[in-house]
Design a protein around this motif. Structure first.
Motif, short mmCIF file in Angstrom:
data_model
loop_
_atom_site.label_atom_id
_atom_site.label_comp_id
_atom_site.label_asym_id
_atom_site.label_seq_id
_atom_site.Cartn_x
_atom_site.Cartn_y
_atom_site.Cartn_z
N CYS A 1 0.83 -1.21 0.00
CA CYS A 1 0.00 0.00 0.00
C CYS A 1 0.86 1.26 0.00
N ILE A 2 2.01 1.20 0.66
CA ILE A 2 2.91 2.35 0.71
C ILE A 2 3.39 2.71 -0.70
N SER A 3 3.66 1.70 -1.50
CA SER A 3 4.21 1.94 -2.83
C SER A 3 3.22 2.60 -3.80
N VAL A 4 1.92 2.50 -3.54
CA VAL A 4 0.93 3.05 -4.48
C VAL A 4 0.28 4.35 -4.00
N CYS A 5 0.58 4.77 -2.78
CA CYS A 5 -0.06 5.99 -2.25
C CYS A 5 0.53 7.23 -2.93
N PRO A 6 -0.30 7.99 -3.67
CA PRO A 6 0.23 9.16 -4.38
C PRO A 6 0.64 10.30 -3.44
N LYS A 7 0.09 10.33 -2.24
CA LYS A 7 0.41 11.39 -1.27
C LYS A 7 1.48 10.96 -0.26
N LYS A 8 1.91 9.71 -0.32
CA LYS A 8 2.97 9.18 0.55
C LYS A 8 2.66 9.40 2.04
N ILE A 9 1.43 9.09 2.44
CA ILE A 9 1.03 9.29 3.84
C ILE A 9 0.89 7.98 4.61
N ILE A 10 1.16 6.86 3.96
CA ILE A 10 1.09 5.57 4.65
C ILE A 10 2.48 5.23 5.16
N ILE A 11 2.55 4.89 6.44
CA ILE A 11 3.83 4.60 7.07
C ILE A 11 3.76 3.27 7.82
N VAL A 12 4.92 2.68 8.08
CA VAL A 12 5.00 1.49 8.91
C VAL A 12 5.14 1.96 10.35
N GLN A 13 4.29 1.42 11.22
CA GLN A 13 4.32 1.81 12.63
C GLN A 13 5.40 1.05 13.39
N LYS B 1 5.03 -0.06 16.49
CA LYS B 1 4.43 -1.09 17.36
C LYS B 1 4.18 -2.39 16.59
N LEU B 2 4.03 -3.46 17.33
CA LEU B 2 3.71 -4.77 16.75
C LEU B 2 2.23 -5.06 16.95
N ASN B 3 1.63 -5.76 15.99
CA ASN B 3 0.24 -6.19 16.18
C ASN B 3 0.22 -7.54 16.89
N SER B 4 -0.96 -8.12 17.05
CA SER B 4 -1.09 -9.37 17.81
C SER B 4 -0.40 -10.56 17.14
N LYS B 5 -0.10 -10.43 15.84
CA LYS B 5 0.56 -11.53 15.13
C LYS B 5 2.06 -11.31 14.99
N GLY B 6 2.58 -10.22 15.55
CA GLY B 6 4.01 -9.96 15.53
C GLY B 6 4.52 -9.18 14.34
N PHE B 7 3.61 -8.57 13.58
CA PHE B 7 4.00 -7.76 12.42
C PHE B 7 3.91 -6.28 12.76
N HIS B 8 4.65 -5.46 12.03
CA HIS B 8 4.54 -4.01 12.14
C HIS B 8 3.46 -3.55 11.16
N PRO B 9 2.29 -3.15 11.63
CA PRO B 9 1.22 -2.73 10.72
C PRO B 9 1.48 -1.34 10.16
N VAL B 10 0.79 -1.01 9.09
CA VAL B 10 0.89 0.33 8.51
C VAL B 10 -0.12 1.25 9.19
N GLY B 11 0.11 2.53 9.03
CA GLY B 11 -0.79 3.54 9.56
C GLY B 11 -0.77 4.76 8.66
N ILE B 12 -1.61 5.71 8.97
CA ILE B 12 -1.71 6.94 8.18
C ILE B 12 -1.03 8.07 8.96
N SER B 13 -0.09 8.74 8.32
CA SER B 13 0.64 9.81 9.01
C SER B 13 -0.13 11.13 9.04
#
Length: 67
Positions: A17-29, A31-43
């Protein structure tokens, strides 16, 4: 203004999703989610144009875009 909702517990942090956002507002957080991954968020939700490219690209359908 558009509103993006991300199901952080289902996000596996693939970053497609980060690669296709034209405004570049999606970032990797830091924190870890319940499955141990770093989820994305909106800056900066104010900059979102509601194109929904992120939702279309997400292989796990964890992103919703409302206009």
């Amino acid at each position: 203004m558009a509103k993006v909702t991300i199901n952080e517990n289902r996000c596996k942090g693939c970053k497609l999703c980060i690669s296709v956002c034209p405004k570049k507002i999606i970032i990797v957080q830091d924190k870890l989610n319940s499955k141990g991954f770093h989820p994305v968020g909106i800056s900066d939700m104010e900059k979102c144009i509601g194109c929904a490219f992120c939702a279309m690209m997400c292989p796990d359908c964890v992103i919703e875009v409302e206009k």
